[in-house]
Design a protein around this motif. Structure first.
Motif, PDB file in Angstrom:
ATOM      1  N   LYS A  81       1.043   6.736   9.757  1.00 28.14           N
ATOM      2  CA  LYS A  81      -0.211   5.956   9.703  1.00 28.14           C
ATOM      3  C   LYS A  81      -1.427   6.864   9.544  1.00 28.14           C
ATOM      4  O   LYS A  81      -2.374   6.566   8.789  1.00 28.14           O
ATOM      5  N   ARG A  82      -1.459   8.018  10.255  1.00 28.53           N
ATOM      6  CA  ARG A  82      -2.621   8.929  10.152  1.00 28.53           C
ATOM      7  C   ARG A  82      -2.741   9.509   8.746  1.00 28.53           C
ATOM      8  O   ARG A  82      -3.833   9.633   8.194  1.00 28.53           O
ATOM      9  N   ARG A  83      -1.609   9.861   8.114  1.00 29.77           N
ATOM     10  CA  ARG A  83      -1.671  10.399   6.750  1.00 29.77           C
ATOM     11  C   ARG A  83      -2.219   9.370   5.765  1.00 29.77           C
ATOM     12  O   ARG A  83      -2.964   9.711   4.854  1.00 29.77           O
ATOM     13  N   ARG A  84      -1.848   8.157   5.949  1.00 29.77           N
ATOM     14  CA  ARG A  84      -2.375   7.110   5.053  1.00 29.77           C
ATOM     15  C   ARG A  84      -3.892   6.934   5.221  1.00 29.77           C
ATOM     16  O   ARG A  84      -4.631   6.734   4.254  1.00 29.77           O
ATOM     17  N   GLN A  85      -4.365   6.970   6.449  1.00 29.22           N
ATOM     18  CA  GLN A  85      -5.810   6.814   6.689  1.00 29.22           C
ATOM     19  C   GLN A  85      -6.597   7.979   6.088  1.00 29.22           C
ATOM     20  O   GLN A  85      -7.690   7.788   5.528  1.00 29.22           O
ATOM     21  N   GLU A  86      -6.074   9.202   6.178  1.00 26.51           N
ATOM     22  CA  GLU A  86      -6.764  10.349   5.587  1.00 26.51           C
ATOM     23  C   GLU A  86      -6.838  10.234   4.079  1.00 26.51           C
ATOM     24  O   GLU A  86      -7.882  10.524   3.468  1.00 26.51           O
ATOM     25  N   ARG A  87      -5.768   9.812   3.436  1.00 28.27           N
ATOM     26  CA  ARG A  87      -5.818   9.640   1.981  1.00 28.27           C
ATOM     27  C   ARG A  87      -6.816   8.568   1.578  1.00 28.27           C
ATOM     28  O   ARG A  87      -7.480   8.672   0.558  1.00 28.27           O
ATOM     29  N   ALA A  88      -6.904   7.508   2.380  1.00 28.12           N
ATOM     30  CA  ALA A  88      -7.871   6.431   2.067  1.00 28.12           C
ATOM     31  C   ALA A  88      -9.312   6.907   2.185  1.00 28.12           C
ATOM     32  O   ALA A  88     -10.181   6.514   1.404  1.00 28.12           O
ATOM     33  N   ARG A  89      -9.625   7.775   3.188  1.00 25.23           N
ATOM     34  CA  ARG A  89     -11.001   8.255   3.357  1.00 25.23           C
ATOM     35  C   ARG A  89     -11.382   9.222   2.256  1.00 25.23           C
ATOM     36  O   ARG A  89     -12.511   9.254   1.795  1.00 25.23           O
ATOM     37  N   ASN A  90     -10.456  10.079   1.802  1.00 24.14           N
ATOM     38  CA  ASN A  90     -10.773  11.081   0.793  1.00 24.14           C
ATOM     39  C   ASN A  90     -10.802  10.525  -0.626  1.00 24.14           C
ATOM     40  O   ASN A  90     -11.242  11.207  -1.544  1.00 24.14           O
ATOM     41  N   ARG A  91     -10.350   9.341  -0.843  1.00 22.54           N
ATOM     42  CA  ARG A  91     -10.297   8.769  -2.186  1.00 22.54           C
ATOM     43  C   ARG A  91     -11.655   8.136  -2.523  1.00 22.54           C
ATOM     44  O   ARG A  91     -12.144   7.278  -1.808  1.00 22.54           O
ATOM     45  N   PRO A  92     -12.372   8.567  -3.648  1.00 23.61           N
ATOM     46  CA  PRO A  92     -13.686   7.992  -4.019  1.00 23.61           C
ATOM     47  C   PRO A  92     -13.505   6.592  -4.566  1.00 23.61           C
ATOM     48  O   PRO A  92     -12.463   6.254  -5.135  1.00 23.61           O
ATOM     49  N   PRO A  93     -14.577   5.779  -4.440  1.00 16.79           N
ATOM     50  CA  PRO A  93     -14.489   4.408  -4.976  1.00 16.79           C
ATOM     51  C   PRO A  93     -14.484   4.447  -6.491  1.00 16.79           C
ATOM     52  O   PRO A  93     -15.043   5.331  -7.113  1.00 16.79           O
ATOM     53  N   PRO A  94     -13.802   3.487  -7.108  1.00 21.24           N
ATOM     54  CA  PRO A  94     -13.762   3.465  -8.576  1.00 21.24           C
ATOM     55  C   PRO A  94     -15.144   3.216  -9.195  1.00 21.24           C
ATOM     56  O   PRO A  94     -15.949   2.444  -8.676  1.00 21.24           O
ATOM     57  N   GLY A  95     -15.415   3.953 -10.337  1.00 23.20           N
ATOM     58  CA  GLY A  95     -16.701   3.784 -11.068  1.00 23.20           C
ATOM     59  C   GLY A  95     -17.840   4.573 -10.521  1.00 23.20           C
ATOM     60  O   GLY A  95     -18.956   4.526 -11.045  1.00 23.20           O
ATOM     61  N   GLN A 152       7.179  10.110  -5.990  1.00 27.44           N
ATOM     62  CA  GLN A 152       6.111   9.764  -5.054  1.00 27.44           C
ATOM     63  C   GLN A 152       6.229   8.314  -4.594  1.00 27.44           C
ATOM     64  O   GLN A 152       6.030   7.995  -3.417  1.00 27.44           O
ATOM     65  N   GLN A 153       6.597   7.446  -5.552  1.00 26.41           N
ATOM     66  CA  GLN A 153       6.762   6.033  -5.207  1.00 26.41           C
ATOM     67  C   GLN A 153       7.930   5.832  -4.234  1.00 26.41           C
ATOM     68  O   GLN A 153       7.823   5.065  -3.274  1.00 26.41           O
ATOM     69  N   ASN A 154       9.044   6.537  -4.458  1.00 23.78           N
ATOM     70  CA  ASN A 154      10.183   6.428  -3.559  1.00 23.78           C
ATOM     71  C   ASN A 154       9.863   6.956  -2.174  1.00 23.78           C
ATOM     72  O   ASN A 154      10.337   6.428  -1.159  1.00 23.78           O
ATOM     73  N   LYS A 155       9.042   8.000  -2.143  1.00 24.31           N
ATOM     74  CA  LYS A 155       8.666   8.573  -0.851  1.00 24.31           C
ATOM     75  C   LYS A 155       7.851   7.582  -0.041  1.00 24.31           C
ATOM     76  O   LYS A 155       8.064   7.387   1.163  1.00 24.31           O
ATOM     77  N   ASP A 156       6.897   6.906  -0.749  1.00 24.88           N
ATOM     78  CA  ASP A 156       6.083   5.911  -0.049  1.00 24.88           C
ATOM     79  C   ASP A 156       6.936   4.738   0.425  1.00 24.88           C
ATOM     80  O   ASP A 156       6.764   4.236   1.548  1.00 24.88           O
ATOM     81  N   GLU A 157       7.894   4.301  -0.423  1.00 30.07           N
ATOM     82  CA  GLU A 157       8.749   3.188  -0.025  1.00 30.07           C
ATOM     83  C   GLU A 157       9.656   3.578   1.145  1.00 30.07           C
ATOM     84  O   GLU A 157       9.926   2.773   2.037  1.00 30.07           O
ATOM     85  N   GLY A 158      10.151   4.836   1.150  1.00 25.91           N
ATOM     86  CA  GLY A 158      10.982   5.294   2.249  1.00 25.91           C
ATOM     87  C   GLY A 158      10.225   5.319   3.561  1.00 25.91           C
ATOM     88  O   GLY A 158      10.769   4.975   4.610  1.00 25.91           O
ATOM     89  N   GLU A 159       8.957   5.727   3.523  1.00 23.43           N
ATOM     90  CA  GLU A 159       8.162   5.729   4.738  1.00 23.43           C
ATOM     91  C   GLU A 159       7.947   4.312   5.258  1.00 23.43           C
ATOM     92  O   GLU A 159       7.980   4.054   6.470  1.00 23.43           O
ATOM     93  N   GLU A 160       7.728   3.354   4.319  1.00 24.26           N
ATOM     94  CA  GLU A 160       7.553   1.970   4.738  1.00 24.26           C
ATOM     95  C   GLU A 160       8.846   1.418   5.361  1.00 24.26           C
ATOM     96  O   GLU A 160       8.813   0.735   6.387  1.00 24.26           O
ATOM     97  N   ASP A 161      10.003   1.719   4.745  1.00 25.28           N
ATOM     98  CA  ASP A 161      11.275   1.242   5.296  1.00 25.28           C
ATOM     99  C   ASP A 161      11.534   1.839   6.665  1.00 25.28           C
ATOM    100  O   ASP A 161      12.020   1.157   7.586  1.00 25.28           O
ATOM    101  N   GLU A 162      11.247   3.135   6.836  1.00 26.75           N
ATOM    102  CA  GLU A 162      11.455   3.777   8.128  1.00 26.75           C
ATOM    103  C   GLU A 162      10.565   3.168   9.193  1.00 26.75           C
ATOM    104  O   GLU A 162      10.968   2.981  10.338  1.00 26.75           O
ATOM    105  N   GLU A 163       9.327   2.831   8.770  1.00 25.57           N
ATOM    106  CA  GLU A 163       8.403   2.210   9.722  1.00 25.57           C
ATOM    107  C   GLU A 163       8.919   0.848  10.174  1.00 25.57           C
ATOM    108  O   GLU A 163       8.894   0.521  11.368  1.00 25.57           O
ATOM    109  N   GLU A 164       9.428   0.054   9.221  1.00 23.32           N
ATOM    110  CA  GLU A 164       9.968  -1.252   9.580  1.00 23.32           C
ATOM    111  C   GLU A 164      11.196  -1.120  10.474  1.00 23.32           C
ATOM    112  O   GLU A 164      11.381  -1.893  11.420  1.00 23.32           O
ATOM    113  N   GLU A 165      12.066  -0.143  10.207  1.00 24.68           N
ATOM    114  CA  GLU A 165      13.265   0.054  11.021  1.00 24.68           C
ATOM    115  C   GLU A 165      12.913   0.438  12.441  1.00 24.68           C
ATOM    116  O   GLU A 165      13.505  -0.055  13.409  1.00 24.68           O
TER     117      GLU A 165
END
Length: 606
Positions: A21-35, A147-160
């Protein structure tokens, strides 16, 4: 897994979930808004420098128009054409409007590509640009999929982790119960061991294992070696003790009264026993079925309320065993049933047997056979094995007709009507079951000067030899064995070799001139008339000669002889092939010997 280890594993997975969860929040803060231009004012940015930054060094610079028209006219025609060819692609370059440009901060992450090992044939040609571009595109697609598989694996692990945490909170006590194993107490163990189901299971499985362990097979046998039967054999080595049966529970204090081999299963033999006078709480009589592959205990133990004096296995129903008792009853067991008591027994009244039944036999064919019983009061009964409640024919009372007390009997081969009966007065009588009343009993076969009950009697089993079917042997307590012919009223020969009572005599089922005798000194004597008619071929002592041998019985192959003694022991002796099997000249030699005996009797009578 214990509950403590389970809780530690759940806490570890919760910590991993929080890191994701912390890694996801950091990526969201560092990403600039589109345009957006990431804080840069568009008015302060020089267009030319922005284009140069975007296009890099390969950016195309537009030519500036000349100030005078005369300079253009001064160029030659060829120079003008070259200048047009150079400037032509520059005119096609288009740029987007200033409103569509934006400055974004790019975050670089180096991800090592998966190593792909490929092999190709060497070709001496240059690589095509189109193929290189396709390879580069495939690598980019591969990085995106990883990268997509990695994100999906993290989501599956979180649900498990969430599901496991919820299940642990819902049923914490259930996991504790599964981890624990309850040990039975001593009272519970003894209760389970005492159940009939457990005892039956242990009895059947242990019996099966003992059979397997007692299989007599030599894995080191040399099939190419010289057969021992072809070598010169010493008479004393022709017979050896194979095994010995005794049960302290069943046979101690009892005497073996009868023997019979199973006609279908050659390894089974049944033995009848009388009562045990030392232990009154045991059954008065029993029949034990012994197995050659089960040496320490009987295969089955059949009980009876009276001492069993005779037994017979039906040749047409190998699972049916008939017994004659001291009380006069005829009992029938069926080993297919689990119970050990008789499933049939005759009525005990004056219309049938009221004295001990020493003689039993089954005569007839597969589809029409009868059970014949004879008691010491002289009554001969014919029974149907399907029901022994009533006799098939009228009871024949030999005691009333000839005042004899039968002790043994024997039927000739393939004959159901005529039989020879031995009596207590030392004589043998020929009896006809289906003849008229006056022809029921013939004149006795007797010898002047010899007295004593007849203990054993048997017709010659050679059904294939008509010359020998009229011969029968008898043993007696007068220390003799006699060879008889139905046609002669006196014996063909008398064997007075013995020093004690002779309790039984038996012909070999395959050797026409071989028979065995048992006496009160524990001796087993094997006679062969083609070798000598006065002394036995070989002799062995049963258990050192400490007790009398009551009954003997050959197996169907003629290679084993069972001997039961007065102490309840059953000994099995094995004969060599040379001794048990006849030669090509045996039949002719015995025929000549019998002819000489008959001629001697004729000369004496003349």
């Amino acid at each position: 897994m214990s509950s403590t280890e389970r809780l530690a594993e759940i806490a570890k997975k919760k910590e991993q979930l929080a890191q994701i969860k912390r890694r996801r929040q950091e990526r969201a803060r560092n990403r600039p808004p589109p345009g957006s231009l990431a804080g840069t004012d568009l008015n302060d940015v020089d267009v030319d420098s922005l284009v140069n930054q975007l296009l890099g060094e390969s950016a195309i610079q537009l030519p500036k128009p000349s100030s005078t028209a005369g300079s253009t006219n001064a160029l030659t025609e060829s120079e003008v054409q070259q200048q047009q060819q150079v400037q032509q692609p520059r005119v096609r370059t288009r740029f987007r409007g200033r409103s569509s440009l934006a400055i974004a901060e790019v975050r670089h992450e180096d991800i090592l590509p998966t190593e792909i090992i490929s092999y190709s044939k060497g070709v001496q040609t240059d690589a095509l640009p189109e193929l290189e571009e396709n390879a580069a595109g495939k690598k980019e697609d591969m990085h995106e999929k990883q990268q997509q598989n990695k994100d999906e694996g993290e989501e599956d692990e979180e649900e498990e982790l969430q599901d496991e945490d919820a299940s642990h909170r819902e049923a914490p006590e259930e996991s504790k119960d599964v981890a624990q194993v309850r040990v039975m107490s001593e009272e519970e163990v003894s209760e389970v061991i005492g159940t009939p189901e457990f005892m039956d299971f242990m009895d059947s499985t242990s019996r099966l294992m003992e059979r397997v362990l007692n299989v007599d097979y030599d894995p080191l046998i040399d099939y190419g070696a010289v057969d021992e039967a072809q070598r010169d054999e010493v008479a004393g080595d022709a017979v050896r003790l194979k095994t010995e049966f005794f049960s302290k529970k069943w046979t101690q204090g009892r005497t073996v009264t009868a023997l019979d081999w199973n006609p279908k299963y050659s390894e089974l033999i049944c033995a009848a026993y009388n009562e045990n006078t030392e232990q009154r709480h045991t059954p008065d009589g029993c029949v034990l079925i012994w197995n050659l592959h089960l040496k320490d205990r009987p295969e089955r133990a059949l009980e009876c309320q009276s001492a069993v004096l005779s037994c017979k296995i039906s040749p047409y129903q190998p699972s049916v065993i008939i017994g004659g008792t001291y009380s006069g009853q005829v009992v029938v067991w069926d080993i297919r049933e689990k119970k050990n008591t008789p499933h049939q027994q005759s009525n005990l009244n004056s219309a049938y047997h009221s004295h001990p039944v020493f003689c039993l036999d089954v005569v007839g064919t597969q589809n029409a056979h009868s059970l014949i019983s004879l008691s010491t009061d002289g009554r001969l009964c014919s029974w149907n094995l399907d029901s022994v409640l009533d006799t098939q024919d009228d009871v024949l009372d030999l005691g009333t007709l000839a005042r004899i007390a039968p002790t043994t009997m024997s039927f000739p081969s393939n004959d159901i009507n005529n039989l020879i009966v031995g009596s207590e007065d030392g004589s043998a009588y020929q009896v006809s079951r289906l003849s008229s009343k006056k022809d029921k009993i013939s004149e006795p076969y007797a010898v002047t000067g010899y007295s004593g009950p007849v203990t054993g009697l048997q017709f010659h089993p050679g059904a294939d030899h008509a010359d020998f079917s009229k011969l029968f042997l008898s043993s007696s307590t007068d220390w003799t064995v006699k060879l008889w012919s139905v046609e002669k009223r006196q014996p063909l020969t008398i064997l007075d070799y013995f020093d004690d009572y002779v309790y039984d005599v038996q012909w070999s089922p395959i050797h026409p001139s071989l028979f065995a005798t048992a006496d009160g000194l524990g001796n087993l004597n094997f006679w062969n008339f083609t070798t000598d008619v006065e002394v036995p071929y070989t002799s062995v002592q049963v258990r050192g000669g400490h007790t009398a041998v009551n009954k003997i019985k050959w197996n169907n192959n003629g290679t084993l002889l069972a001997a039961g003694d007065a102490d309840g022991y059953l000994s099995i002796f094995e004969l060599s092939d040379k001794m048990s099997h006849p030669t090509a000249e045996t039949t002719a030699q015995l025929r000549n010997i019998v002819a000489d005996m008959e001629s001697s009797i004729n000369e004496e009578q003349a």
